[in-house]
Each structure stands twice: as C-alpha cells, then as structure tokens.
Scaffold this active site. Structure first.
Site, PDB file in Angstrom:
ATOM      1  N   HIS A 109      -0.451   2.991   1.594  1.00 23.60           N
ATOM      2  CA  HIS A 109      -0.319   4.425   1.787  1.00 23.60           C
ATOM      3  C   HIS A 109       0.851   4.699   2.730  1.00 23.60           C
ATOM      4  O   HIS A 109       1.245   3.829   3.496  1.00 23.60           O
ATOM      5  CB  HIS A 109      -1.606   5.018   2.381  1.00 23.60           C
ATOM      6  CG  HIS A 109      -1.956   4.453   3.731  1.00 23.60           C
ATOM      7  ND1 HIS A 109      -2.568   3.224   3.874  1.00 23.60           N
ATOM      8  CD2 HIS A 109      -1.758   4.931   4.986  1.00 23.60           C
ATOM      9  CE1 HIS A 109      -2.746   2.973   5.175  1.00 23.60           C
ATOM     10  NE2 HIS A 109      -2.254   3.987   5.860  1.00 23.60           N
ATOM     11  N   LYS A 131       0.739  -2.615   2.772  1.00 24.01           N
ATOM     12  CA  LYS A 131       0.280  -1.262   3.076  1.00 24.01           C
ATOM     13  C   LYS A 131       0.304  -0.429   1.797  1.00 24.01           C
ATOM     14  O   LYS A 131       1.315  -0.399   1.089  1.00 24.01           O
ATOM     15  CB  LYS A 131       1.180  -0.633   4.146  1.00 24.01           C
ATOM     16  CG  LYS A 131       0.661   0.690   4.690  1.00 24.01           C
ATOM     17  CD  LYS A 131       1.585   1.208   5.781  1.00 24.01           C
ATOM     18  CE  LYS A 131       1.113   2.560   6.307  1.00 24.01           C
ATOM     19  NZ  LYS A 131       2.059   3.143   7.269  1.00 24.01           N
TER      20      LYS A 131
END
Length: 225
Positions: free
Chosen positions: A106, A104
């Site tokens: 963000h 991921k």
C-alpha cells in the site's frame, strides 16, 4: 596508508565500534576483535562515517555511477549518509536505494525504499562488514530483478580477512569470484593492526604484544589464503 584510513581506524575505536577482547561470533568462532556498526548512533558519527565511505568509494570506483544501494537494515543509514557525503565532498549527486525486508502493498508499494532502479543504472552496494556473504546472496537477486542494471562493486568498512564459507578465500574474495564485481573495504584488519600495534592512542596502547599474539593466532586458524 592514506590519512583518511588512519583516521577511520581511530574513529572505529573511539566510537566503540571496533572492540578487542574475547568474542563469540555468529559463526561460533572465538575472535579477539569484534565490529558492531550499530554503535554509530549520533548525527556527528554518521556524518563522519559517510565521509570515510565516500572517500573510499571515490578512490576505488570513481564517481561514474548512479545509485548507492544499502541492503536492509544497516545498509539504509549507510547509503543515506554516504550519498550526502558524496554530494558535499565531490559535488556528485547519486541516488540512494535500499530493499525492504517485506514487500509493501500500500502507499509507496514494492520491495524498494528510496529511489527506484532503472535499466542502465550503475550501482555500488554498500555494507558495514561481510563475513559470510549471506546478505549479498539475498540482495543481488533483488537488485537484478528490478531492472537491467550494472552492479559495479561492493564497499564495506572493514575487511576481516578471514576465510568464508569455502574455507580458503576470504568472504569478500568469494563474493568477487561468484558475482564478478569488484569488492573493496575502507580498511583491512591488517591495516588496523599496522596502525594500532604498540602505538599510543589517546594515552594508551590499543593493541599490545599480548593482543597482537591473539590476533596472529586467530589468523593462523581462520585467515584467508
């Protein structure tokens, strides 16, 4: 056999997680039994499942560890349910951690879900069942890349007791030999047969003579030495 193991075997049957019949496995083998941990779907089932894992982990590894790591995806609810059970049954507060299938980039960034891993952490990995060891091949490097941690062992719910990729040892024994940490299960298939063979459960025989013969024939062909 410990009482919680007998209860767990009946729980698997009751939850329709452990089935008997004719099944084609991902490996292509024709098996007289099949386990699908994805069939644990209710809060009550997950609570009980976490308790059985917690008791087995306590028996095998004790409570001197820091993190319970559940490989994505099925290991995520297992790690959450079992950390809760460890707290409730033994007053032991361990952190849960899982990996993401994709990094991921963000918000809560990175490959991990739940707790971060820190150098010095002692980690127990938790899975449903292991037939080839592929998930550990993927998971172990991820764990070791995060920090200087000690992987104490792997706990699965059922040891199928059949040969792994090497063709002689079971997948669990292969993992133990390759990575050097202890591998254990809540129950083995041998214990399942011992508990259910020709013994009535809720008014019927789960493993009768015919099914027992099929299981024996399967292990003649695929059983680990």
């Amino acid at each position: 056999m410990e009482s919680y193991k007998k209860e767990f075997i009946e729980f698997m049957v009751e939850s329709d997680v452990l089935k008997f019949g004719e099944f084609t496995l991902k490996s292509g083998r024709k098996s007289p039994f099949f386990m699908n941990a994805g069939a644990y779907v209710t809060g009550a089932q997950l609570r009980r499942l976490g308790e059985y894992y917690a008791k087995a982990i306590h028996d095998i590894y004790g409570l001197d560890f820091d993190v319970l790591f559940g490989p994505a995806y099925k290991g995520i609810p297992l790690s959450v349910a079992t950390t809760m059970a460890l707290s409730e049954l033994y007053g032991k507060d361990v952190r849960y951690c899982s990996n993401r299938k994709e990094v991921k980039d963000h918000g809560d960034t990175g490959i991990l879900l739940g707790s971060k891993l820190k150098s010095g952490d002692r980690v127990v990995i938790i899975e449903d069942v292991t037939t080839s060891g592929k998930s550990i091949e993927e998971t172990f490097p991820i764990i070791k890349a995060q920090a200087d941690v000690e992987v104490m062992g792997l706990m699965v719910s059922l040891n199928r007791m059949e040969v792994g990729k090497g063709g002689e040892k079971s997948a669990l024994d292969e993992i133990q030999g390759l990575y050097g940490f202890r591998v254990a299960s809540i129950v083995t298939m041998e214990e399942v047969v011992e508990h259910l063979y020709n013994k009535p459960y809720k008014g019927k025989i789960v493993i009768d003579d015919t099914l027992k013969a099929s299981i024996d024939a399967y292990y003649e062909q695929y059983g680990a030495k």
